[in-house]
Motif scaffolding. Structure first.
Motif, PDB file in Angstrom:
ATOM      1  N   ASP A   1       0.828  -1.213   0.000  1.00 12.19           N
ATOM      2  CA  ASP A   1       0.000   0.000   0.000  1.00 12.19           C
ATOM      3  C   ASP A   1       0.858   1.257   0.000  1.00 12.19           C
ATOM      4  OD1 ASP A   1      -2.308  -1.510   0.000  1.00 12.19           O
ATOM      5  OD2 ASP A   1      -2.618  -1.371   2.158  1.00 12.19           O
ATOM      6  N   GLY A   2       1.999   1.197   0.693  1.00  9.58           N
ATOM      7  CA  GLY A   2       2.890   2.350   0.726  1.00  9.58           C
ATOM      8  C   GLY A   2       3.445   2.673  -0.652  1.00  9.58           C
ATOM      9  N   PHE A   3       3.872   1.644  -1.381  1.00 13.17           N
ATOM     10  CA  PHE A   3       4.348   1.871  -2.747  1.00 13.17           C
ATOM     11  C   PHE A   3       3.228   2.448  -3.612  1.00 13.17           C
ATOM     12  CE2 PHE A   3       8.066  -1.141  -2.342  1.00 13.17           C
ATOM     13  CZ  PHE A   3       9.024  -0.215  -2.743  1.00 13.17           C
ATOM     14  N   ALA A   4       2.028   1.887  -3.491  1.00 14.61           N
ATOM     15  CA  ALA A   4       0.916   2.355  -4.322  1.00 14.61           C
ATOM     16  C   ALA A   4       0.602   3.824  -4.037  1.00 14.61           C
ATOM     17  CB  ALA A   4      -0.314   1.485  -4.073  1.00 14.61           C
ATOM     18  N   ALA A   5       0.626   4.200  -2.759  1.00 15.08           N
ATOM     19  CA  ALA A   5       0.328   5.593  -2.402  1.00 15.08           C
ATOM     20  C   ALA A   5       1.418   6.534  -2.918  1.00 15.08           C
ATOM     21  CB  ALA A   5       0.200   5.715  -0.881  1.00 15.08           C
ATOM     22  N   MET A   6       2.680   6.118  -2.815  1.00 13.45           N
ATOM     23  CA  MET A   6       3.756   6.964  -3.336  1.00 13.45           C
ATOM     24  C   MET A   6       3.636   7.140  -4.839  1.00 13.45           C
ATOM     25  SD  MET A   6       7.462   6.557  -1.576  1.00 13.45           S
ATOM     26  CE  MET A   6       7.699   4.859  -2.074  1.00 13.45           C
ATOM     27  N   ILE A   7       3.303   6.067  -5.520  1.00 11.36           N
ATOM     28  CA  ILE A   7       3.223   6.125  -6.982  1.00 11.36           C
ATOM     29  C   ILE A   7       2.080   7.029  -7.423  1.00 11.36           C
ATOM     30  CG2 ILE A   7       2.674   4.715  -9.019  1.00 11.36           C
ATOM     31  CD1 ILE A   7       4.361   2.483  -7.626  1.00 11.36           C
ATOM     32  N   ARG A   8       0.992   7.038  -6.673  1.00 13.02           N
ATOM     33  CA  ARG A   8      -0.102   7.967  -6.996  1.00 13.02           C
ATOM     34  C   ARG A   8       0.385   9.406  -6.887  1.00 13.02           C
ATOM     35  NH1 ARG A   8      -3.250   4.065  -4.227  1.00 13.02           N
ATOM     36  NH2 ARG A   8      -3.111   5.219  -2.262  1.00 13.02           N
ATOM     37  N   ARG A   9       1.171   9.699  -5.879  1.00  9.24           N
ATOM     38  CA  ARG A   9       1.689  11.048  -5.714  1.00  9.24           C
ATOM     39  C   ARG A   9       2.753  11.380  -6.758  1.00  9.24           C
ATOM     40  NH1 ARG A   9       2.162  12.407   0.680  1.00  9.24           N
ATOM     41  NH2 ARG A   9       2.887  14.348  -0.265  1.00  9.24           N
ATOM     42  N   ALA A  10       3.452  10.374  -7.237  1.00 11.85           N
ATOM     43  CA  ALA A  10       4.527  10.605  -8.195  1.00 11.85           C
ATOM     44  C   ALA A  10       4.022  11.050  -9.553  1.00 11.85           C
ATOM     45  CB  ALA A  10       5.367   9.335  -8.355  1.00 11.85           C
ATOM     46  N   GLY A  11       2.721  10.879  -9.816  1.00  6.17           N
ATOM     47  CA  GLY A  11       2.175  11.289 -11.097  1.00  6.17           C
ATOM     48  C   GLY A  11       2.356  12.772 -11.365  1.00  6.17           C
ATOM     49  N   GLN A  12       2.475  13.569 -10.309  1.00 10.24           N
ATOM     50  CA  GLN A  12       2.671  15.010 -10.450  1.00 10.24           C
ATOM     51  C   GLN A  12       4.045  15.446  -9.953  1.00 10.24           C
ATOM     52  OE1 GLN A  12       0.269  16.766 -11.973  1.00 10.24           O
ATOM     53  NE2 GLN A  12      -0.918  14.878 -12.146  1.00 10.24           N
ATOM     54  N   ASP A  13       4.970  14.503  -9.790  1.00 11.56           N
ATOM     55  CA  ASP A  13       6.260  14.822  -9.183  1.00 11.56           C
ATOM     56  C   ASP A  13       7.353  13.996  -9.856  1.00 11.56           C
ATOM     57  OD1 ASP A  13       8.483  15.224  -7.570  1.00 11.56           O
ATOM     58  OD2 ASP A  13       7.352  15.147  -5.693  1.00 11.56           O
ATOM     59  N   GLY A  14       8.068  14.619 -10.801  1.00 12.97           N
ATOM     60  CA  GLY A  14       9.108  13.903 -11.519  1.00 12.97           C
ATOM     61  C   GLY A  14      10.253  13.467 -10.632  1.00 12.97           C
ATOM     62  N   VAL A  15      10.623  14.288  -9.636  1.00 10.22           N
ATOM     63  CA  VAL A  15      11.701  13.923  -8.724  1.00 10.22           C
ATOM     64  C   VAL A  15      11.329  12.670  -7.941  1.00 10.22           C
ATOM     65  CG1 VAL A  15      13.019  14.640  -6.692  1.00 10.22           C
ATOM     66  CG2 VAL A  15      12.559  16.281  -8.518  1.00 10.22           C
ATOM     67  N   LEU A  16      10.093  12.612  -7.469  1.00 12.13           N
ATOM     68  CA  LEU A  16       9.644  11.441  -6.726  1.00 12.13           C
ATOM     69  C   LEU A  16       9.632  10.207  -7.626  1.00 12.13           C
ATOM     70  CD1 LEU A  16       8.552  10.173  -4.157  1.00 12.13           C
ATOM     71  CD2 LEU A  16       6.265  10.971  -4.791  1.00 12.13           C
ATOM     72  N   THR A  17       9.215  10.373  -8.864  1.00 13.49           N
ATOM     73  CA  THR A  17       9.218   9.250  -9.807  1.00 13.49           C
ATOM     74  C   THR A  17      10.616   8.659  -9.943  1.00 13.49           C
ATOM     75  OG1 THR A  17       7.376  10.168 -11.084  1.00 13.49           O
ATOM     76  CG2 THR A  17       8.792   8.575 -12.202  1.00 13.49           C
ATOM     77  N   LEU A  18      11.612   9.515 -10.096  1.00 14.87           N
ATOM     78  CA  LEU A  18      12.985   9.034 -10.252  1.00 14.87           C
ATOM     79  C   LEU A  18      13.473   8.326  -8.994  1.00 14.87           C
ATOM     80  CD1 LEU A  18      14.600  12.078 -12.099  1.00 14.87           C
ATOM     81  CD2 LEU A  18      13.818   9.925 -13.088  1.00 14.87           C
ATOM     82  N   ARG A  19      13.114   8.844  -7.838  1.00 16.98           N
ATOM     83  CA  ARG A  19      13.577   8.218  -6.597  1.00 16.98           C
ATOM     84  C   ARG A  19      12.906   6.860  -6.372  1.00 16.98           C
ATOM     85  NH1 ARG A  19      14.692  13.101  -2.190  1.00 16.98           N
ATOM     86  NH2 ARG A  19      16.038  14.298  -3.594  1.00 16.98           N
ATOM     87  N   ILE A  20      11.638   6.765  -6.677  1.00 19.24           N
ATOM     88  CA  ILE A  20      10.952   5.481  -6.546  1.00 19.24           C
ATOM     89  C   ILE A  20      11.521   4.486  -7.552  1.00 19.24           C
ATOM     90  CG2 ILE A  20       8.739   4.275  -6.749  1.00 19.24           C
ATOM     91  CD1 ILE A  20       7.376   6.919  -5.957  1.00 19.24           C
ATOM     92  N   GLY A  21      11.696   4.940  -8.796  1.00 17.69           N
ATOM     93  CA  GLY A  21      12.154   4.048  -9.850  1.00 17.69           C
ATOM     94  C   GLY A  21      13.546   3.494  -9.628  1.00 17.69           C
ATOM     95  N   ARG A  22      14.355   4.178  -8.831  1.00 21.70           N
ATOM     96  CA  ARG A  22      15.720   3.724  -8.566  1.00 21.70           C
ATOM     97  C   ARG A  22      15.804   2.778  -7.378  1.00 21.70           C
ATOM     98  NH1 ARG A  22      19.785   8.830  -9.219  1.00 21.70           N
ATOM     99  NH2 ARG A  22      21.298   7.130  -9.231  1.00 21.70           N
ATOM    100  N   ARG A  23      14.702   2.520  -6.698  1.00 18.28           N
ATOM    101  CA  ARG A  23      14.724   1.640  -5.538  1.00 18.28           C
ATOM    102  C   ARG A  23      14.894   0.185  -5.986  1.00 18.28           C
ATOM    103  NH1 ARG A  23      13.785   3.577  -0.705  1.00 18.28           N
ATOM    104  NH2 ARG A  23      13.495   1.421   0.014  1.00 18.28           N
ATOM    105  N   ASP A  24      15.816  -0.522  -5.354  1.00 21.20           N
ATOM    106  CA  ASP A  24      16.059  -1.922  -5.696  1.00 21.20           C
ATOM    107  C   ASP A  24      14.892  -2.823  -5.298  1.00 21.20           C
ATOM    108  OD1 ASP A  24      18.555  -1.263  -6.701  1.00 21.20           O
ATOM    109  OD2 ASP A  24      19.601  -1.692  -4.811  1.00 21.20           O
ATOM    110  N   ASP A  25      14.088  -2.383  -4.322  1.00 21.16           N
ATOM    111  CA  ASP A  25      13.005  -3.234  -3.829  1.00 21.16           C
ATOM    112  C   ASP A  25      11.659  -2.937  -4.489  1.00 21.16           C
ATOM    113  OD1 ASP A  25      12.772  -0.715  -2.693  1.00 21.16           O
ATOM    114  OD2 ASP A  25      12.246  -1.433  -0.684  1.00 21.16           O
ATOM    115  N   LEU A  26      11.643  -2.142  -5.551  1.00 21.05           N
ATOM    116  CA  LEU A  26      10.383  -1.813  -6.218  1.00 21.05           C
ATOM    117  C   LEU A  26       9.893  -3.029  -7.000  1.00 21.05           C
ATOM    118  CD1 LEU A  26       8.309   0.418  -6.952  1.00 21.05           C
ATOM    119  CD2 LEU A  26       9.729   0.892  -8.968  1.00 21.05           C
ATOM    120  N   PRO A  27       8.720  -3.578  -6.662  1.00 24.70           N
ATOM    121  CA  PRO A  27       8.213  -4.755  -7.371  1.00 24.70           C
ATOM    122  C   PRO A  27       7.847  -4.421  -8.818  1.00 24.70           C
ATOM    123  CG  PRO A  27       7.129  -4.486  -5.238  1.00 24.70           C
ATOM    124  CD  PRO A  27       7.869  -3.208  -5.524  1.00 24.70           C
ATOM    125  N   PRO A  28       7.911  -5.406  -9.714  1.00 24.18           N
ATOM    126  CA  PRO A  28       7.635  -5.153 -11.133  1.00 24.18           C
ATOM    127  C   PRO A  28       6.258  -4.549 -11.406  1.00 24.18           C
ATOM    128  CG  PRO A  28       8.693  -7.283 -10.856  1.00 24.18           C
ATOM    129  CD  PRO A  28       8.384  -6.782  -9.479  1.00 24.18           C
TER     130      PRO A  28
END
Length: 356
Positions: A162-189
């Motif tokens: 749920d935490g990943f899903a909530a962050m990703i919803r917020r990342a839709g308007q935040d390019g910096v957040l998108t890059l930080r989430i996308g670089r996480r080694d534990d991000l599920p496919p």
């Protein structure tokens, strides 16, 4: 242990009935006594100081409490009640150092503070070396942009589904957040696919450029699934080859030797998918180039990757197919061109391919 009462006569009376000024002075003296002996104190000694200081420290001046918090934040055997008391302070200069670093604050207390305090306290907690999923759930739910960005970039943070899903919803308007989430080694496919689906093309390209090679391959696969199965080119379907190459990436086995094996077996799709994962060029682009009339794209991609000539030769033969034998002159010409090709020139061409 009788050291504290011996240092400050009538300490018990000061704790119970002393005026604020006397209590503040006693807090200073007891604190110094604690730091002088903390390296050798047993847990029961620390507990004794804990009981005394939790009564005295609230009467100390602001500067003294800030200094105390900063010093306690470094200690693995700091008095737990006192640390908890200071970590609950509204004054961020006091609570902040403890919330960032103190190893003695239990997770339930951190979560309680995270649910009650403001953004400054949340940001301090987002910088902790380790964050549980319970903590990050609160940070993502209550935190502002800076808090969530900080948590997403914290390699020691763990996130629930749920935490990943909530962050990703917020990342839709935040390019910096998108890059930080996308670089996480534990991000599920599946979350990577959601992240890419909500991102604009320029952010996707930037993410592809900054992530590790194995994540680049995952991004390619996710994008192909988002855009639909890659349309067959001349009857070819790269989906299974992509999955096989991604598995090699994850196992740390996608290398020149693996590609040489594919080339010798005339596995065209696997060769193209491997080159795409290694160079960052889209599969459809490489397929169009390699299946053309010239072998130059193989030379360029191979030079960029630092391949040896036997691998390049095997790729050229693979491109022709098992039933076609090139002339020795053609092979020698390819070898000479490969040797003469400057790596910097090849890299510029590959960068151009990436933009297509």
């Amino acid at each position: 242990m009788t050291t504290a009462p011996a240092l400050i006569p009538e300490l018990a009376d000061i704790v119970s009935r002393g005026d604020p000024k006397r209590r503040a002075e006693a807090a200073r003296r007891v604190s110094e006594l604690f730091f002088q002996g903390v390296a050798r104190f047993r847990p029961d000694h620390v507990d004794l100081f804990d009981g005394v200081l939790t009564s005295l420290v609230p009467h100390a001046e602001l500067a003294a409490r800030i200094d105390l918090a900063e010093r306690l934040a470094q200690l693995a055997n700091a008095p737990r009640q006192l640390v908890g008391q200071l970590a609950h302070e509204d004054e961020l200069a006091i609570a902040g150092p403890l919330l960032r670093k103190s190893p003695v604050i239990p997770d339930p207390v951190l979560i309680e503070i995270a649910n009650a305090k403001g953004q400054g306290h949340l940001l301090a907690m987002a910088e902790r070396p380790k964050l549980s999923t319970g903590m990050t759930d609160v940070l993502v739910r209550r935190g502002d942009r800076d808090v969530v960005r900080c948590a997403a970039g914290n390699a020691g943070a763990a996130f629930s589904d749920d935490g990943f899903a909530a962050m990703i919803r917020r990342a839709g308007q935040d390019g910096v957040l998108t890059l930080r989430i996308g670089r996480r080694d534990d991000l599920p496919p599946d979350h990577l696919k959601s992240l890419l689906a909500g991102s604009i093309d320029v952010i996707r390209r930037r993410l592809f450029d900054v992530v590790k090679p194995e994540r680049q391959s995952e991004i390619k696969l996710a994008m192909s699934e988002l855009e639909g199965v890659i349309p067959p080119v001349q009857g070819r379907d790269f989906v299974e080859a992509q999955r096989a190459i991604l598995a090699l990436h994850r196992a740390g086995q996608l290398n020149e030797a693996a590609l040489l094996g594919f080339a010798k077996a005339f596995k065209y799709e696997e060769c193209v998918a491997s080159l795409a994962a290694m160079t960052g060029v889209k599969i459809v682009t490489l397929d169009r180039l390699i299946s053309g009339d010239r072998y130059d794209p193989i030379l360029i991609a191979s030079k960029t990757l630092g391949f040896e000539w036997p691998t390049v030769r095997a790729l050229i033969l693979m491109r022709l197919g098992p039933n076609r034998i090139p002339s020795p002159a053609d092979i020698e010409g390819a070898r000479v061109n490969f040797v003469r090709l400057m790596p910097s020139t090849a890299q510029r061409v590959v960068e151009f391919w990436k933009s297509r």
